[in-house]
Design a protein around this motif. Structure first.
Motif, PDB file in Angstrom:
ATOM      1  N   LEU A 142       0.819  -1.218   0.000  1.00 50.03           N
ATOM      2  CA  LEU A 142       0.000   0.000   0.000  1.00 50.03           C
ATOM      3  C   LEU A 142       0.853   1.269   0.000  1.00 50.03           C
ATOM      4  O   LEU A 142       0.420   2.316  -0.478  1.00 50.03           O
ATOM      5  N   LEU A 143       2.072   1.169   0.539  1.00 45.90           N
ATOM      6  CA  LEU A 143       2.957   2.337   0.602  1.00 45.90           C
ATOM      7  C   LEU A 143       3.891   2.445  -0.599  1.00 45.90           C
ATOM      8  O   LEU A 143       4.586   3.460  -0.743  1.00 45.90           O
ATOM      9  N   ASN A 144       3.919   1.424  -1.457  1.00 49.27           N
ATOM     10  CA  ASN A 144       4.816   1.454  -2.619  1.00 49.27           C
ATOM     11  C   ASN A 144       4.617   2.674  -3.519  1.00 49.27           C
ATOM     12  O   ASN A 144       5.590   3.228  -4.036  1.00 49.27           O
ATOM     13  N   PRO A 145       3.365   3.128  -3.749  1.00 49.56           N
ATOM     14  CA  PRO A 145       3.201   4.335  -4.580  1.00 49.56           C
ATOM     15  C   PRO A 145       3.866   5.580  -4.000  1.00 49.56           C
ATOM     16  O   PRO A 145       4.079   6.554  -4.728  1.00 49.56           O
ATOM     17  N   LEU A 146       4.205   5.561  -2.708  1.00 48.47           N
ATOM     18  CA  LEU A 146       4.830   6.722  -2.066  1.00 48.47           C
ATOM     19  C   LEU A 146       6.352   6.655  -2.087  1.00 48.47           C
ATOM     20  O   LEU A 146       7.013   7.537  -1.536  1.00 48.47           O
ATOM     21  N   LYS A 147       6.910   5.619  -2.715  1.00 45.71           N
ATOM     22  CA  LYS A 147       8.368   5.505  -2.765  1.00 45.71           C
ATOM     23  C   LYS A 147       9.048   6.693  -3.440  1.00 45.71           C
ATOM     24  O   LYS A 147      10.130   7.109  -3.014  1.00 45.71           O
ATOM     25  N   PRO A 148       8.471   7.261  -4.525  1.00 48.84           N
ATOM     26  CA  PRO A 148       9.098   8.451  -5.110  1.00 48.84           C
ATOM     27  C   PRO A 148       9.221   9.622  -4.144  1.00 48.84           C
ATOM     28  O   PRO A 148      10.054  10.506  -4.346  1.00 48.84           O
ATOM     29  N   LEU A 149       8.394   9.603  -3.077  1.00 48.07           N
ATOM     30  CA  LEU A 149       8.468  10.652  -2.055  1.00 48.07           C
ATOM     31  C   LEU A 149       9.414  10.266  -0.921  1.00 48.07           C
ATOM     32  O   LEU A 149       9.398  10.891   0.140  1.00 48.07           O
ATOM     33  N   GLU A 155      10.801  -0.762   5.021  1.00 45.57           N
ATOM     34  CA  GLU A 155      11.232  -0.645   6.412  1.00 45.57           C
ATOM     35  C   GLU A 155      10.034  -0.511   7.347  1.00 45.57           C
ATOM     36  O   GLU A 155      10.016  -1.085   8.438  1.00 45.57           O
ATOM     37  N   ILE A 156       9.016   0.249   6.915  1.00 45.83           N
ATOM     38  CA  ILE A 156       7.815   0.398   7.735  1.00 45.83           C
ATOM     39  C   ILE A 156       7.098  -0.938   7.877  1.00 45.83           C
ATOM     40  O   ILE A 156       6.638  -1.317   8.959  1.00 45.83           O
ATOM     41  N   GLY A 157       6.994  -1.679   6.765  1.00 43.26           N
ATOM     42  CA  GLY A 157       6.384  -2.998   6.821  1.00 43.26           C
ATOM     43  C   GLY A 157       7.145  -3.947   7.718  1.00 43.26           C
ATOM     44  O   GLY A 157       6.553  -4.739   8.460  1.00 43.26           O
ATOM     45  N   LEU A 158       8.475  -3.886   7.666  1.00 44.69           N
ATOM     46  CA  LEU A 158       9.306  -4.741   8.518  1.00 44.69           C
ATOM     47  C   LEU A 158       9.098  -4.396   9.994  1.00 44.69           C
ATOM     48  O   LEU A 158       8.964  -5.303  10.840  1.00 44.69           O
ATOM     49  N   MET A 159       9.063  -3.125  10.321  1.00 43.24           N
ATOM     50  CA  MET A 159       8.861  -2.718  11.716  1.00 43.24           C
ATOM     51  C   MET A 159       7.498  -3.182  12.229  1.00 43.24           C
ATOM     52  O   MET A 159       7.384  -3.656  13.365  1.00 43.24           O
ATOM     53  N   LEU A 160       6.460  -3.058  11.381  1.00 43.50           N
ATOM     54  CA  LEU A 160       5.134  -3.520  11.788  1.00 43.50           C
ATOM     55  C   LEU A 160       5.137  -5.024  12.023  1.00 43.50           C
ATOM     56  O   LEU A 160       4.574  -5.516  13.010  1.00 43.50           O
ATOM     57  N   SER A 161       5.780  -5.758  11.115  1.00 43.89           N
ATOM     58  CA  SER A 161       5.831  -7.210  11.246  1.00 43.89           C
ATOM     59  C   SER A 161       6.530  -7.621  12.539  1.00 43.89           C
ATOM     60  O   SER A 161       6.036  -8.484  13.281  1.00 43.89           O
ATOM     61  N   LEU A 162       7.665  -7.008  12.831  1.00 43.15           N
ATOM     62  CA  LEU A 162       8.402  -7.351  14.051  1.00 43.15           C
ATOM     63  C   LEU A 162       7.623  -6.963  15.305  1.00 43.15           C
ATOM     64  O   LEU A 162       7.631  -7.693  16.305  1.00 43.15           O
ATOM     65  N   SER A 163       6.949  -5.806  15.251  1.00 43.03           N
ATOM     66  CA  SER A 163       6.174  -5.362  16.418  1.00 43.03           C
ATOM     67  C   SER A 163       5.065  -6.345  16.736  1.00 43.03           C
ATOM     68  O   SER A 163       4.877  -6.737  17.898  1.00 43.03           O
ATOM     69  N   LEU A 164       4.302  -6.749  15.710  1.00 38.96           N
ATOM     70  CA  LEU A 164       3.207  -7.686  15.936  1.00 38.96           C
ATOM     71  C   LEU A 164       3.733  -9.055  16.371  1.00 38.96           C
ATOM     72  O   LEU A 164       3.132  -9.732  17.203  1.00 38.96           O
ATOM     73  N   ARG A 165       4.874  -9.437  15.788  1.00 41.88           N
ATOM     74  CA  ARG A 165       5.430 -10.753  16.113  1.00 41.88           C
ATOM     75  C   ARG A 165       5.842 -10.852  17.572  1.00 41.88           C
ATOM     76  O   ARG A 165       5.679 -11.916  18.213  1.00 41.88           O
ATOM     77  N   PHE A 166       6.361  -9.763  18.143  1.00 44.79           N
ATOM     78  CA  PHE A 166       6.927  -9.842  19.486  1.00 44.79           C
ATOM     79  C   PHE A 166       5.972  -9.366  20.572  1.00 44.79           C
ATOM     80  O   PHE A 166       6.349  -9.354  21.747  1.00 44.79           O
ATOM     81  N   VAL A 167       4.741  -8.959  20.227  1.00 46.94           N
ATOM     82  CA  VAL A 167       3.763  -8.629  21.266  1.00 46.94           C
ATOM     83  C   VAL A 167       3.472  -9.841  22.150  1.00 46.94           C
ATOM     84  O   VAL A 167       3.549  -9.754  23.384  1.00 46.94           O
ATOM     85  N   PRO A 168       3.138 -11.006  21.579  1.00 41.73           N
ATOM     86  CA  PRO A 168       2.923 -12.176  22.456  1.00 41.73           C
ATOM     87  C   PRO A 168       4.179 -12.572  23.234  1.00 41.73           C
ATOM     88  O   PRO A 168       4.077 -13.011  24.385  1.00 41.73           O
ATOM     89  N   THR A 169       5.354 -12.421  22.618  1.00 48.82           N
ATOM     90  CA  THR A 169       6.599 -12.771  23.304  1.00 48.82           C
ATOM     91  C   THR A 169       6.824 -11.884  24.518  1.00 48.82           C
ATOM     92  O   THR A 169       7.224 -12.350  25.590  1.00 48.82           O
ATOM     93  N   LEU A 170       6.565 -10.580  24.376  1.00 46.35           N
ATOM     94  CA  LEU A 170       6.709  -9.663  25.508  1.00 46.35           C
ATOM     95  C   LEU A 170       5.705  -9.981  26.610  1.00 46.35           C
ATOM     96  O   LEU A 170       6.030  -9.870  27.800  1.00 46.35           O
ATOM     97  N   MET A 171       4.486 -10.373  26.218  1.00 43.84           N
ATOM     98  CA  MET A 171       3.499 -10.771  27.220  1.00 43.84           C
ATOM     99  C   MET A 171       3.972 -12.008  27.992  1.00 43.84           C
ATOM    100  O   MET A 171       3.848 -12.082  29.222  1.00 43.84           O
ATOM    101  N   ASP A 172       4.523 -12.980  27.250  1.00 39.11           N
ATOM    102  CA  ASP A 172       5.036 -14.181  27.915  1.00 39.11           C
ATOM    103  C   ASP A 172       6.200 -13.847  28.842  1.00 39.11           C
ATOM    104  O   ASP A 172       6.318 -14.402  29.943  1.00 39.11           O
ATOM    105  N   ASP A 173       7.082 -12.943  28.398  1.00 33.84           N
ATOM    106  CA  ASP A 173       8.201 -12.528  29.252  1.00 33.84           C
ATOM    107  C   ASP A 173       7.696 -11.852  30.523  1.00 33.84           C
ATOM    108  O   ASP A 173       8.239 -12.063  31.616  1.00 33.84           O
TER     109      ASP A 173
END
Length: 265
Positions: A142-149, A155-173
């Protein structure tokens, strides 16, 4: 807290699971916007029915879903209480010092409570029916059209993926650290409010330490595997927009139109 399901993915074959993650993400964004149009009982009831119907379509048991979002009710009530006691206007039902409960305060508190609940319901449904990698791919697409800007879509997609992935891990910790502190004699429920806040410090310090350690290990693992960002990378799973995705967006737009018509001026 150990029953919190936000950020967890439950495999399934329901119609909600099979939707393109881009359509679910767009529906979520539209949903968040139209929630702020729900300012009376009819509009809130319509959104609540739509949310419960979506949960039913996902094949997730309602009891399991409600038990999963229960840990967040305390945060919602805390915010709602501030709205209840510090919003004036209309008939006064209770007054003590600078605290008061008025008709306008009750209405605003009810609306704020429903907004928080509906957002948590829909966002939890999104994460339960969509893998973190699919969500990251959807954000990047969805953000690809904004690459010229110079918008860093990958990087935003990667950060979102990592954030969602580690929410349950942080809860378990957090649960593991609390159990360790309880075994050493810490009682998180005793004393006044100040003592209860101080008792959280023995949880936060090791939690931050383990989070930084895990982040450093993750960075080393990604570098050792030759990760260099999104340029030139291919994808194992390709996103495909289908007619059911278009229908889902049309449904959420119809809900938005109904709310716009039924909302109070």
């Amino acid at each position: 807290m150990d029953k919190l399901i936000l950020g967890r993915y439950i495999p399934g074959t329901s119609i909600i699971h099979r939707l393109d993650p881009r359509s679910k993400l767009l529906a979520m964004l539209i949903y968040i916007v139209v929630i702020f149009w729900a300012n009376n009982m009819i509009t809130n009831a319509l959104l609540l029915f739509f949310s419960l119907f979506s949960i039913w379509l996902s094949g997730i048991k309602l009891g399991f879903f409600l038990r999963g979002v229960r840990p967040m009710i305390g945060i919602i009530l805390f915010t709602t209480i501030f709205q209840l006691f510090f919003t004036g206007g209309g008939e006064v039902f209770f007054h003590f010092g600078f605290l008061q409960i008025t008709r306008v305060g009750l209405n605003q508190a009810g609306i704020i409570f429903m907004r928080f609940v509906l957002i948590i319901f829909f966002s939890t449904l999104l994460t339960l029916t969509t893998t973190p990698l699919s969500l990251a791919d959807a954000v990047e697409s969805l953000l690809n059209p904004l690459k010229p800007l110079k918008v860093p879509a990958h990087e935003i997609g990667l950060m979102l993926s990592l954030s969602l992935r580690f929410v349950p891990t942080l809860m378990d910790d957090t649960i593991r650290i609390m159990n360790a502190q309880k075994a050493r004699g810490v009682d998180f429920g005793e004393g006044n409010l100040i003592k209860k806040i101080k008792s959280i410090i023995p949880i936060l310090i090791p939690l931050f330490a383990s989070s930084f350690k895990r982040a450093d290990a993750l960075a080393i693992a990604m570098e050792s595997r030759g990760y260099k960002g999104g340029d030139g990378r291919t994808k194992y799973r390709l996103l495909k927009w289908k007619s059911i995705d278009t229908f889902a967006i049309l449904v959420i737009l119809i809900i938005a139109m109904l709310l716009f018509i039924l909302k109070k001026p």
